[in-house]
Design a protein around this motif. Structure first.
Motif, PDB file in Angstrom:
ATOM      1  N   UNK A  35      42.801  33.692  36.123  1.00 55.80           N
ATOM      2  CA  UNK A  35      43.012  35.197  36.140  1.00 55.80           C
ATOM      3  C   UNK A  35      43.170  35.426  37.721  1.00 55.80           C
ATOM      4  N   UNK A  36      42.823  34.598  38.653  1.00 56.57           N
ATOM      5  CA  UNK A  36      42.831  34.888  40.102  1.00 56.57           C
ATOM      6  C   UNK A  36      44.280  34.105  40.623  1.00 56.57           C
ATOM      7  N   UNK A  37      45.207  34.714  41.170  1.00 55.00           N
ATOM      8  CA  UNK A  37      46.524  34.562  41.704  1.00 55.00           C
ATOM      9  C   UNK A  37      46.366  34.100  43.173  1.00 55.00           C
ATOM     10  N   UNK A  38      45.941  32.945  43.547  1.00 56.56           N
ATOM     11  CA  UNK A  38      45.470  32.367  45.088  1.00 56.56           C
ATOM     12  C   UNK A  38      47.053  32.482  45.309  1.00 56.56           C
ATOM     13  N   UNK A  39      47.219  32.681  46.737  1.00 60.78           N
ATOM     14  CA  UNK A  39      48.558  32.779  47.108  1.00 60.78           C
ATOM     15  C   UNK A  39      48.739  32.085  48.622  1.00 60.78           C
ATOM     16  N   UNK A  40      47.573  31.882  49.269  1.00 61.69           N
ATOM     17  CA  UNK A  40      47.387  31.243  50.653  1.00 61.69           C
ATOM     18  C   UNK A  40      46.253  30.385  50.842  1.00 61.69           C
ATOM     19  N   UNK A  99      42.118  40.684  43.998  1.00 64.76           N
ATOM     20  CA  UNK A  99      40.578  40.418  43.726  1.00 64.76           C
ATOM     21  C   UNK A  99      39.939  40.180  45.108  1.00 64.76           C
ATOM     22  N   UNK A 100      40.654  39.852  46.107  1.00 68.88           N
ATOM     23  CA  UNK A 100      39.934  39.592  47.470  1.00 68.88           C
ATOM     24  C   UNK A 100      39.178  38.599  47.062  1.00 68.88           C
ATOM     25  N   UNK A 101      39.579  37.409  46.304  1.00 66.62           N
ATOM     26  CA  UNK A 101      38.862  36.391  46.021  1.00 66.62           C
ATOM     27  C   UNK A 101      39.342  35.182  47.025  1.00 66.62           C
TER      28      UNK A 101
END
Length: 82
Positions: free
Chosen positions: A15-20, A46-48
């Protein structure tokens, strides 16, 4: 961490779309216990952040960030939109 292991870690958080990727340094410069670590980030929604690895002194940090960001974007292309 190699690309296959990174992908397996990212798969655990669908559910978290990490991008960098980017560096976080814990502790003050000059402290004995300063720890530099590489994380995957998704600051858009999400600021995850997900710990990837520690960074050893003398590591080419710019090249490391670029490599892991490329892998994260590659992983992102292989996942279905939710």
């Amino acid at each position: 961490m190699d690309k296959k292991h990174l992908f397996s870690q990212l798969e655990k958080w669908p559910l978290i779309k990490f991008d960098h990727a980017n560096i976080i340094q814990n502790g003050e410069s000059g402290d004995f216990n300063v720890r530099t670590s590489l994380y995957a980030f998704d600051i858009n929604q999400h600021k995850a952040k997900l710990f990837i690895r520690d960074v050893l002194p003398g590591t080419d940090v710019v090249a490391m960030i670029e490599l892991y960001t490329t892998w994260i974007k590659e992983f992102k292309k292989t996942t279905k939109p939710s």
